[in-house]
Scaffold this motif. Structure first.
Motif, PDB file in Angstrom:
ATOM      1  N   MET B 217     -17.560 -28.289  32.944  1.00  0.00           N
ATOM      2  CA  MET B 217     -18.044 -27.082  32.297  1.00  0.00           C
ATOM      3  C   MET B 217     -17.962 -25.823  33.142  1.00  0.00           C
ATOM      4  SD  MET B 217     -21.403 -28.810  30.668  1.00  0.00           S
ATOM      5  CE  MET B 217     -21.796 -27.541  29.507  1.00  0.00           C
ATOM      6  N   SER B 218     -18.027 -25.965  34.460  1.00  0.00           N
ATOM      7  CA  SER B 218     -18.295 -24.787  35.292  1.00  0.00           C
ATOM      8  C   SER B 218     -17.055 -23.993  35.636  1.00  0.00           C
ATOM      9  CB  SER B 218     -18.948 -25.217  36.607  1.00  0.00           C
ATOM     10  OG  SER B 218     -19.859 -26.240  36.377  1.00  0.00           O
ATOM     11  N   ASP B 219     -17.234 -22.678  35.754  1.00  0.00           N
ATOM     12  CA  ASP B 219     -16.236 -21.846  36.405  1.00  0.00           C
ATOM     13  C   ASP B 219     -16.327 -22.061  37.913  1.00  0.00           C
ATOM     14  OD1 ASP B 219     -15.426 -20.673  33.992  1.00  0.00           O
ATOM     15  OD2 ASP B 219     -17.133 -19.312  34.067  1.00  0.00           O
ATOM     16  N   ARG B 220     -17.568 -22.025  38.382  1.00  0.00           N
ATOM     17  CA  ARG B 220     -17.798 -22.322  39.792  1.00  0.00           C
ATOM     18  C   ARG B 220     -19.054 -23.165  39.886  1.00  0.00           C
ATOM     19  NH1 ARG B 220     -18.694 -18.329  43.950  1.00  0.00           N
ATOM     20  NH2 ARG B 220     -19.997 -17.339  42.356  1.00  0.00           N
ATOM     21  N   LEU B 221     -19.219 -23.855  40.996  1.00  0.00           N
ATOM     22  CA  LEU B 221     -20.422 -24.642  41.174  1.00  0.00           C
ATOM     23  C   LEU B 221     -20.833 -24.660  42.641  1.00  0.00           C
ATOM     24  CD1 LEU B 221     -19.426 -27.687  42.363  1.00  0.00           C
ATOM     25  CD2 LEU B 221     -18.600 -27.841  40.031  1.00  0.00           C
ATOM     26  N   ALA B 222     -22.122 -24.890  42.845  1.00  0.00           N
ATOM     27  CA  ALA B 222     -22.638 -25.040  44.200  1.00  0.00           C
ATOM     28  C   ALA B 222     -23.154 -26.463  44.320  1.00  0.00           C
ATOM     29  CB  ALA B 222     -23.763 -24.046  44.459  1.00  0.00           C
ATOM     30  N   VAL B 223     -22.687 -27.181  45.349  1.00  0.00           N
ATOM     31  CA  VAL B 223     -23.168 -28.533  45.570  1.00  0.00           C
ATOM     32  C   VAL B 223     -24.356 -28.454  46.518  1.00  0.00           C
ATOM     33  CG1 VAL B 223     -22.586 -30.853  46.315  1.00  0.00           C
ATOM     34  CG2 VAL B 223     -20.834 -29.402  45.293  1.00  0.00           C
ATOM     35  N   MET B 224     -25.492 -28.984  46.060  1.00  0.00           N
ATOM     36  CA  MET B 224     -26.711 -28.901  46.859  1.00  0.00           C
ATOM     37  C   MET B 224     -27.091 -30.256  47.413  1.00  0.00           C
ATOM     38  SD  MET B 224     -29.259 -26.336  44.797  1.00  0.00           S
ATOM     39  CE  MET B 224     -30.544 -26.522  46.029  1.00  0.00           C
ATOM     40  N   ASN B 225     -27.690 -30.219  48.602  1.00  0.00           N
ATOM     41  CA  ASN B 225     -28.221 -31.440  49.199  1.00  0.00           C
ATOM     42  C   ASN B 225     -29.418 -31.059  50.053  1.00  0.00           C
ATOM     43  OD1 ASN B 225     -28.490 -34.088  50.090  1.00  0.00           O
ATOM     44  ND2 ASN B 225     -27.147 -33.711  51.852  1.00  0.00           N
ATOM     45  N   ALA B 226     -30.510 -31.738  49.848  1.00  0.00           N
ATOM     46  CA  ALA B 226     -31.722 -31.519  50.640  1.00  0.00           C
ATOM     47  C   ALA B 226     -32.067 -30.045  50.793  1.00  0.00           C
ATOM     48  CB  ALA B 226     -31.575 -32.182  52.014  1.00  0.00           C
ATOM     49  N   ARG B 245     -19.016 -34.110  54.430  1.00  0.00           N
ATOM     50  CA  ARG B 245     -19.023 -35.513  54.038  1.00  0.00           C
ATOM     51  C   ARG B 245     -19.797 -35.705  52.743  1.00  0.00           C
ATOM     52  NH1 ARG B 245     -18.357 -40.018  57.179  1.00  0.00           N
ATOM     53  NH2 ARG B 245     -17.139 -39.507  59.021  1.00  0.00           N
ATOM     54  N   PHE B 246     -20.936 -35.013  52.653  1.00  0.00           N
ATOM     55  CA  PHE B 246     -21.793 -35.171  51.482  1.00  0.00           C
ATOM     56  C   PHE B 246     -21.043 -34.765  50.214  1.00  0.00           C
ATOM     57  CE2 PHE B 246     -24.589 -33.553  48.240  1.00  0.00           C
ATOM     58  CZ  PHE B 246     -25.420 -34.632  48.059  1.00  0.00           C
ATOM     59  N   VAL B 247     -20.399 -33.608  50.262  1.00  0.00           N
ATOM     60  CA  VAL B 247     -19.675 -33.126  49.087  1.00  0.00           C
ATOM     61  C   VAL B 247     -18.555 -34.096  48.749  1.00  0.00           C
ATOM     62  CG1 VAL B 247     -18.272 -31.251  48.152  1.00  0.00           C
ATOM     63  CG2 VAL B 247     -20.254 -30.731  49.568  1.00  0.00           C
ATOM     64  N   ALA B 248     -17.850 -34.566  49.784  1.00  0.00           N
ATOM     65  CA  ALA B 248     -16.740 -35.485  49.555  1.00  0.00           C
ATOM     66  C   ALA B 248     -17.210 -36.729  48.819  1.00  0.00           C
ATOM     67  CB  ALA B 248     -16.100 -35.867  50.888  1.00  0.00           C
ATOM     68  N   SER B 249     -18.353 -37.263  49.203  1.00  0.00           N
ATOM     69  CA  SER B 249     -18.781 -38.517  48.581  1.00  0.00           C
ATOM     70  C   SER B 249     -19.540 -38.279  47.286  1.00  0.00           C
ATOM     71  CB  SER B 249     -19.630 -39.330  49.564  1.00  0.00           C
ATOM     72  OG  SER B 249     -20.727 -38.547  49.978  1.00  0.00           O
ATOM     73  N   PHE B 250     -20.176 -37.104  47.132  1.00  0.00           N
ATOM     74  CA  PHE B 250     -20.932 -36.875  45.896  1.00  0.00           C
ATOM     75  C   PHE B 250     -20.005 -36.611  44.719  1.00  0.00           C
ATOM     76  CE2 PHE B 250     -23.774 -34.611  42.951  1.00  0.00           C
ATOM     77  CZ  PHE B 250     -24.805 -35.527  42.921  1.00  0.00           C
ATOM     78  N   LEU B 251     -18.875 -35.940  44.996  1.00  0.00           N
ATOM     79  CA  LEU B 251     -17.930 -35.650  43.916  1.00  0.00           C
ATOM     80  C   LEU B 251     -16.868 -36.740  43.875  1.00  0.00           C
ATOM     81  CD1 LEU B 251     -17.443 -31.852  44.462  1.00  0.00           C
ATOM     82  CD2 LEU B 251     -18.462 -32.914  42.480  1.00  0.00           C
TER      83      LEU B 251
END
Ligand SMILES: Nc1ncnc2c1ncn2[C@@H]1O[C@H](COP(=O)(O)OP(=O)(O)O)[C@@H](O)[C@H]1O
Ligand SMILES: [Mg+2]
Lengths: 276, 375
Positions: B217-226, B245-251
């Motif tokens: 859905m998104s044009d842009r997104l921010a990946v959040m962690n903790a 690493r977090f972004v790589a494994s979360f997506l």
């Protein structure tokens, strides 16, 4: 073990459980109901009994509606009933006005002294009436307050606040928090949000709390007897009349109060259903 | 899809509107817990922007601070040029679609949707017209006199959307609005939400923990962690070039192999020596100056799996490993290959009906240098 064996083993237990459900529990339930309603049934029945002396007897002398026609024939008794209704109505309204914001605070906010408030409310309900009555009396005496209708109302408000608060709080806790947030989100100031959203949603709780308060108030004897002074409420008058014999009008009034209570309880159930 | 993306970029360049929502170094503490930890974001007008992250990472709190239900412990929140950090919710030009919908059960659908307009003291006729319009927008025309309890979850969801959109806010906040719907309805509503957002042109700030939903859905997104933003960018950027690493494994699934930078940080192609001794090439700009210990990452669908007997692919990085596991998925086959330094690598092979490698076979995995990311 084969399945056939298993079903043979299970059969007796199954039958016993069915009997418990079909027979024992319903009979038990009816006995309990009977036990609790016998005094009320007696009161209703004997409110139709003839009483030549103008005093109740528990001998059946014949059916009459005479006492219903003459229900207000004893001015003192009528007066005491009016007093009781005034006290019950005003103390339940006042307790609702004081108790509702308290319930909101307890349900929605964390603040210093919250546990204390909680404790006070619990103590209020748990404390023996004799203690409450006696301490209120000494308070009124030390403040030099004349005892009468006003002190009775003040006393009833003190214990009714607790009931209203508990009932309303249960209602508020059951509400989704984001419903209030939605009201703010859509441009409602806190006051408008309260009026247009929160209040209508907790109204069934407030009404239920007021009904409970009314019921607690109308038959309170102990606390009232401490703070009444010369004023008589219905329970006080009846208690005083016991020594000389109770006039049948008492049973008539009792029956009418009971019927009013049943009607109010039904209205309450209806309100809770509709809003659920 | 690609076309519309390009058009949007152009529009942005052309008008260069100021950001609709800006967060500057926003921190939110609850007692000792840091719920939101120094977030800085800019969301331009008309963008569909998502906050994506696991449960408890601070998404709702961030949204709550923009909506005005929470006050930031420190930092600034701007709507347009106005600092609203301390402005109460009911004075902000922002509306929210709550996860629980939060419809008013004592009001009918009209009363719900008209609630915001009535607070603005709009004329009765205008209110009726706008409510009818909003109901058409969410595909429930004529529902004015229905009761909330009569509607299904999906319909309530649409009403919640209409109730917020009818006020034409500067920004619409959506907190996992599809979370309570079943999968099929959710997919349908994703498309619908996207259509509505393009229709009305309002900035959408969308919160979800579902990476597929955010990507779709998104044009842009921010990946959040903790409580922190780990990476912010287009779905493509974030998926193809995860920054951490977090972004790589979360997506989605990702394969990470440890290595050491051998040469060329900053050059077009840098060389990394993997823990098994293999040398692979990666785009130089993905390695920071002075970085030496790195992890090299490749998405499972970017890997080719070939028998070692076959000639190496031209211009590809290559490593060898042993197949330890294979799963038939229909559309594709999934293999696990034990690679350099005993790292397990996941490979998706499109099901073309070719001979499948067996467990224990030694295979060559190859991929293009530009498909490599470094974290
Ligand atoms: N009112 C609150 N009081 C205390 N802690 C809270 C409160 N709201 C959220 N938190 C904490 O802040 C963190 C982020 O929560 P939240 O924003 O709801 O995450 P998300 O929406 O991403 O699941 C969690 O650790 C949560 O426990
Ligand atoms: Mg959340």
């Amino acid at each position: 073990m084969s399945t056939a064996e298993a079903s043979v083993m299970a059969a007796p237990r199954e039958r016993r459980r069915i009997q418990l459900g079909r027979f024992v529990l319903p009979v038990y339930t009816w006995l309990v109901i009977l036990y609790t309603v016998i005094p009320i049934v007696l009161m209703i029945v004997y409110s139709f009994n003839q009483a030549p002396s103008g005093r109740l007897t528990f001998q059946w002398l014949g059916f009459t509606t005479q006492w219903y026609q003459q229900v207000f024939a004893i001015p003192d008794l009528t007066n005491s009933l009016v007093n009781s209704l005034i006290v019950a109505a005003s103390s339940s309204v006042i307790s609702a006005i004081i108790g509702t914001p308290l319930a909101l605070a307890l349900a929605r906010y964390r603040y210093r002294g919250k546990n204390l408030t909680d404790g006070v409310i619990f103590t209020n309900i748990a404390a023996p009436s004799v203690v409450v009555g006696a301490s209120l009396l000494s308070l009124f005496i030390s403040l030099n307050v004349n005892r009468g209708l006003a002190t009775i109302i003040i006393a009833h408000v003190t214990f009714n606040i607790a009931f209203v608060t508990i009932v309303v709080r249960a209602r508020v806790v059951g509400l989704d928090r984001s419903i209030e947030r939605a009201a703010y989100d859509l441009g409602a100031s806190p006051w408008v949000a309260f009026q247009k959203v929160l209040l209508p949603l907790i109204m069934p709780g407030i009404l239920a709390g007021m009904l409970l308060a009314f019921a607690m108030s109308i038959d309170d004897f102990i606390i009232t007897s401490f703070v009444a002074g010369q004023t008589l409420t219905f329970p006080l008058w009846v208690y005083g009349a016991v020594k000389v014999g109770i006039p049948p009008q008492v049973f008539v009034m009792g029956t009418l109060i009971f019927l009013a209570g049943v009607v109010l309880a039904l209205i309450n159930v209806f309100l809770q259903r509709r809003s659920a | 899809m690609r076309v519309s993306y390009a058009v949007r970029e152009e529009e942005l360049q052309e008008t260069s509107t100021p950001a609709d929502v800006s967060l500057r170094n926003v921190v939110k503490m609850f007692g000792d817990t840091v719920a939101v930890d120094d977030i800085t974001l800019e969301i331009p007008r008309g963008e569909f922007f998502s906050l994506l992250g696991p449960s408890g990472c601070g998404k709702t709190t961030t949204l709550g601070m923009i909506g005005g239900f929470e006050t930031p412990t420190s930092g600034t929140i701007l709507l347009g040029d106005t600092d609203v950090s301390r402005v109460p919710a009911y004075k902000r030009d922002v509306n929210t679609v709550f996860q629980s919908y939060a419809l008013f059960p004592h009001l009918d659908i009209f009363g719900n949707i008209a609630f915001g307009l009535r607070r603005k003291r709009m004329a009765k006729d205008d209110i009726a017209r706008r409510v009818a319009e909003a109901l058409r927008l969410v595909d429930l025309p004529g529902y004015e006199r229905r009761k909330v309890a009569e509607l299904s979850g999906g319909q309530q969801q649409r009403i919640a959307l209409a109730r917020a959109l009818v006020n034409e806010p500067r920004v619409l906040l959506l907190d996992e609005p599809l979370g309570a719907l079943d999968l099929k309805l959710r997919k349908q509503m994703q498309t619908e939400l996207k259509r509505i957002q393009q229709d009305v042109g309002i900035t959408f700030l969308y919160v979800t923990h579902d990476q597929e939903e955010a990507m779709a859905m998104s044009d842009r997104l921010a990946v959040m962690n903790a409580g922190k933003v780990e990476q912010c960018g287009s779905p493509r950027e974030v998926y193809e070039h995860p920054a951490t690493r977090f972004v790589a494994s979360f997506l989605g699934a990702s394969n990470l192999i440890d290595g050491r930078v051998a040469s060329g940080a900053g050059a077009a192609l840098a060389e990394v020596v993997l823990s098994g001794g293999e040398r692979v090439r990666v785009p130089g700009e993905r390695i920071a100056q002075g970085q030496s210990e790195v992890s090299v990452g490749i998405r499972p669908e970017k890997l080719h799996l070939d028998p070692v007997e076959e000639p190496a692919r031209e211009g590809h990085n290559a490593i060898t490993g042993q197949v330890t596991f294979g799963t038939y998925l229909g559309v594709s086959n999934q293999y696990v290959v034990r690679g350099p330094g005993d790292t397990d690598l996941v490979v998706y092979v499109q099901n073309l009906g070719l001979r499948a490698p067996g467990i224990g076979d030694t295979v060559r995995l190859s991929w293009l240098p530009e498909h490599t990311f470094v974290v």
